[in-house]
Design an enzyme around this catalytic site. Structure first.
Site, PDB file in Angstrom:
ATOM      1  N   GLY A 178      63.838  43.751  62.637  1.00 25.86           N
ATOM      2  CA  GLY A 178      62.626  43.532  62.125  1.00 25.86           C
ATOM      3  C   GLY A 178      62.115  42.097  62.377  1.00 25.86           C
ATOM      4  O   GLY A 178      63.015  41.192  62.409  1.00 25.86           O
TER       5      GLY A 178
ATOM      6  N   ASP B  37      72.510  41.100  60.640  1.00 26.62           N
ATOM      7  CA  ASP B  37      74.001  41.496  60.714  1.00 26.62           C
ATOM      8  C   ASP B  37      73.943  42.742  61.482  1.00 26.62           C
ATOM      9  O   ASP B  37      75.193  42.991  62.329  1.00 26.62           O
ATOM     10  CB  ASP B  37      74.644  41.499  59.376  1.00 26.62           C
ATOM     11  CG  ASP B  37      74.217  42.449  58.681  1.00 26.62           C
ATOM     12  OD1 ASP B  37      72.941  42.943  58.549  1.00 26.62           O
ATOM     13  OD2 ASP B  37      75.030  43.002  57.465  1.00 26.62           O
TER      14      ASP B  37
ATOM     15  N   ASP C   7      64.931  39.020  54.495  1.00 24.40           N
ATOM     16  CA  ASP C   7      66.016  39.318  53.377  1.00 24.40           C
ATOM     17  C   ASP C   7      67.121  38.428  52.776  1.00 24.40           C
ATOM     18  O   ASP C   7      67.594  38.427  51.664  1.00 24.40           O
ATOM     19  CB  ASP C   7      66.526  40.810  53.581  1.00 24.40           C
ATOM     20  CG  ASP C   7      65.980  41.870  54.130  1.00 24.40           C
ATOM     21  OD1 ASP C   7      64.746  41.929  53.730  1.00 24.40           O
ATOM     22  OD2 ASP C   7      66.358  42.804  54.789  1.00 24.40           O
TER      23      ASP C   7
ATOM     24  N   GLU D 173      61.918  45.760  46.188  1.00 20.61           N
ATOM     25  CA  GLU D 173      62.020  47.279  46.721  1.00 20.61           C
ATOM     26  C   GLU D 173      63.093  48.150  46.498  1.00 20.61           C
ATOM     27  O   GLU D 173      62.790  49.327  46.397  1.00 20.61           O
ATOM     28  CB  GLU D 173      61.370  47.275  48.323  1.00 20.61           C
ATOM     29  CG  GLU D 173      62.709  46.699  49.203  1.00 20.61           C
ATOM     30  CD  GLU D 173      62.172  46.636  50.688  1.00 20.61           C
ATOM     31  OE1 GLU D 173      61.011  47.207  50.785  1.00 20.61           O
ATOM     32  OE2 GLU D 173      62.983  46.232  51.388  1.00 20.61           O
TER      33      GLU D 173
ATOM     34  N   ARG E  10      56.187  39.154  56.403  1.00 17.80           N
ATOM     35  CA  ARG E  10      56.854  38.941  57.733  1.00 17.80           C
ATOM     36  C   ARG E  10      55.874  38.149  58.652  1.00 17.80           C
ATOM     37  O   ARG E  10      56.374  37.561  59.501  1.00 17.80           O
ATOM     38  CB  ARG E  10      57.425  40.286  58.365  1.00 17.80           C
ATOM     39  CG  ARG E  10      58.388  40.819  57.354  1.00 17.80           C
ATOM     40  CD  ARG E  10      59.281  41.829  58.115  1.00 17.80           C
ATOM     41  NE  ARG E  10      58.817  42.561  59.238  1.00 17.80           N
ATOM     42  CZ  ARG E  10      59.462  43.753  59.428  1.00 17.80           C
ATOM     43  NH1 ARG E  10      60.363  44.451  58.745  1.00 17.80           N
ATOM     44  NH2 ARG E  10      59.008  44.517  60.525  1.00 17.80           N
TER      45      ARG E  10
END
Ligand code: F6P
Length: 366
Positions: free
Chosen positions: A12, A115, A140, A235, A285
Site C-alpha cells: 500500500g 514486512d 500502520d 479498523e 495515505r
C-alpha cells in the site's frame, strides 16, 4: 564495485515514498551509480518488456519531495511464488521475475515496503543471488525494529486533523463522533490520534474492551456537563463478542471496515446519545508528507544506499532513537510490532482519562 541499483515500491502507498526514492537517487548519484526505478513493484519485473526506467537526479527538482503516492506505482497483491493467473490457476512466477531483474543488469535492489514485501523480496533475491536492502514504509507502523515507518506520522496527522474538525460539529450538535482509522492489526494510528486529538475513548485491536465501560465513559462525560464526545476506533477492532467486521478480498486477504458503524449503532441504541461515524480510509495515505516523514524517508533512503555501498545487504534500514540503523531481514519479517499494553502512548492515554479498553486484562495479539 556497484554501478547500477534497482528500486521499487511495494504494498500500500503512503506519504513520503517519493521522498525516499529521491534520497536514494540523489545519494546513489553521489557514488556515481545509476538507479533503475521498477514500475508497479514486482509486477514491473513480470511484464514483458520489463517495466522500468532510469531515474535521474534532475527528475527530483523539488516537487516530488512534497508529493504523496509513488512515482513508480505499487501493487499489494501477486506473490511471485504463488501468482494468480487470469484463468484462476496459481503459478510460480519467481523465475520470470528473476529473469526480469537480470535483464535490467542491476547489482542490488532496494525495496521500499512493509514486512510482507520484505519477506517475498528476500526469498526472490536469495534465489537470484541479488543483494537486497529494505526500507520500511506503512501507515500502520507495524514493522518490527523501526520507531517510525515512512507514512505513519502523516497518517496520524490526518487523523488528528479529522478529530479537530469533528470536535466543533460534535459540540454544536451534542453528539458522539466515532472516527474509524486504518492500521490493520496494529492500533498505532488510533492511539496516537486519540492522545493528540483529545479523544475520550480509543479502541485498538491489541486491547480487549468492555462495551459497558464504553457506555459508562460516555455517560460520565455527559454527567460532567460536556455535551459531546470523541471516539477513535481502529479498523481491526472486533465486536465485544469477538466477531471481526471484515470482508474477504478476491485474493483471500482481509479488508477491514465497518467497526465504527457497529459501535455507533450500539452507542445510539444502548446509551441513547446521538452518534455519527467518519471512516477516514485512504485519506490517511494520500496526504502530502509532513516534515517528519520527509526526514525519516530521506534518512532511510540515504542509509539504504550506504548499506549497499558497505556490503551490509540482506538488511532493513531502520529509524530508531532519532538515528538510522539496520536489522537482518529475517529478524524483521519474523516479528510484528503491536501496541504494547505498557506503551507510553497507552500510559499517556490512561493518564488523560481516555478509556482504552481493559488494560488490566493484558494485551492480546490479534
Ligand atoms: O497497510 C496499509 C493499509 O492502509 C491498512 O491500514 C489498510 O487496512 C489497508 O492498507 C488497505 O489496503 P487497500 O489499499 O488494499 O485497500
Amino acid at each position: 564495485m556497484v554501478k547500477r541499483i534497482g528500486v521499487l515500491t511495494s504494498g500500500g502507498d503512503c506519504a513520503g515514498l517519493n521522498a525516499a526514492i529521491r534520497a536514494i537517487v540523489l545519494h546513489a548519484d553521489s557514488h556515481g551509480w545509476e538507479v533503475i526505478g521498477i514500475e508497479d513493484g514486482t509486477q514491473g519485473l513480470l511484464d514483458r518488456p520489463v517495466r522500468a526506467r532510469r531515474l535521474l537526479p534532475d527528475e527530483f527538482d523539488g516537487i516530488l519531495l512534497r508529493r504523496a503516492g509513488t512515482i513508480l506505482g505499487t501493487v499489494s497483491h501477486g506473490d511471485p511464488f504463488a501468482y494468480p493467473m487470469p484463468d484462476g490457476s496459481i503459478v510460480d512466477q519467481s523465475g520470470r521475475m528473476i529473469d526480469g531483474m537480470r535483464e535490467l543488469a542491476i547489482e542490488a535492489l532496494i525495496c521500499i515496503g512493509g514486512d510482507g514485501s520484505f519477506r517475498i523480496l528476500d526469498r526472490l533475491c536469495r534465489q537470484a543471488g541479488m543483494p537486497l536492502v529494505g526500507v520500511p514504509k506503512t501507515i500502520d507502523n507495524d514493522v518490527y525494529g523501526t520507531d517510525a515507518a515512512i507514512g505513519f506520522n502523516t497518517a496520524v496527522e490526518v487523523a488528528v486533523e479529522a478529530l479537530d474538525r469533528l470536535q466543533p460539529t460534535a459540540q454544536s450538535h451534542d453528539r458522539v463522533m466515532v472516527l474509524e482509522v486504518m492500521g490493520r492489526d496494529a492500533g498505532h494510528i488510533a492511539i496516537h490520534a486519540a492522545v493528540a486529538g483529545g479523544a475520550d475513548i480509543c479502541l485498538i485491536p491489541e486491547i480487549p474492551y468492555d462495551f459497558g465501560k464504553v457506555a459508562e465513559k460516555l455517560l460520565a462525560v455527559k454527567a460532567s456537563g460536556r455535551s459531546f464526545a470523541l471516539v477513535v476506533v481502529a479498523e481491526a477492532v472486533k465486536t465485544d463478542e469477538g466477531k471481526p467486521i471484515a470482508h474477504r478480498k478476491p485474493d483471500g486477504g482481509i479488508r477491514y471496515g465497518g467497526i465504527g458503524q457497529w459501535l455507533a449503532e450500539r452507542i445510539e441504541a444502548e446509551v441513547g446519545i446521538d452518534c455519527r461515524v467518519t471512516v477516514l480510509g485512504h485519506v490517511q495515505r494520500g496526504a502530502e508528507p509532513i516534515a517528519v516523514d520527509r526526514v525519516v524517508a530521506s534518512a532511510l533512503g540515504v542509509h539504504a544506499v550506504d548499506l549497499i555501498a558497505s556490503g551490509r545487504t540482506g538488511t532493513v534500514a531502520v529509524w530508531s532513537r532519532r538515528s538510522v540503523g539496520e536489522l537482518p531481514i529475517p529478524e524483521v519479517v519474523g516479528r510484528t510490532r503491536p501496541v504494547e499494553v505498557d506503551d507510553i502512548l497507552v500510559r499517556t492515554a490512561l493518564g488523560l482519562g481516555i478509556y482504552v479498553g481493559e488494560t488490566g486484562g493484558g494485551c492480546t495479539s490479534p
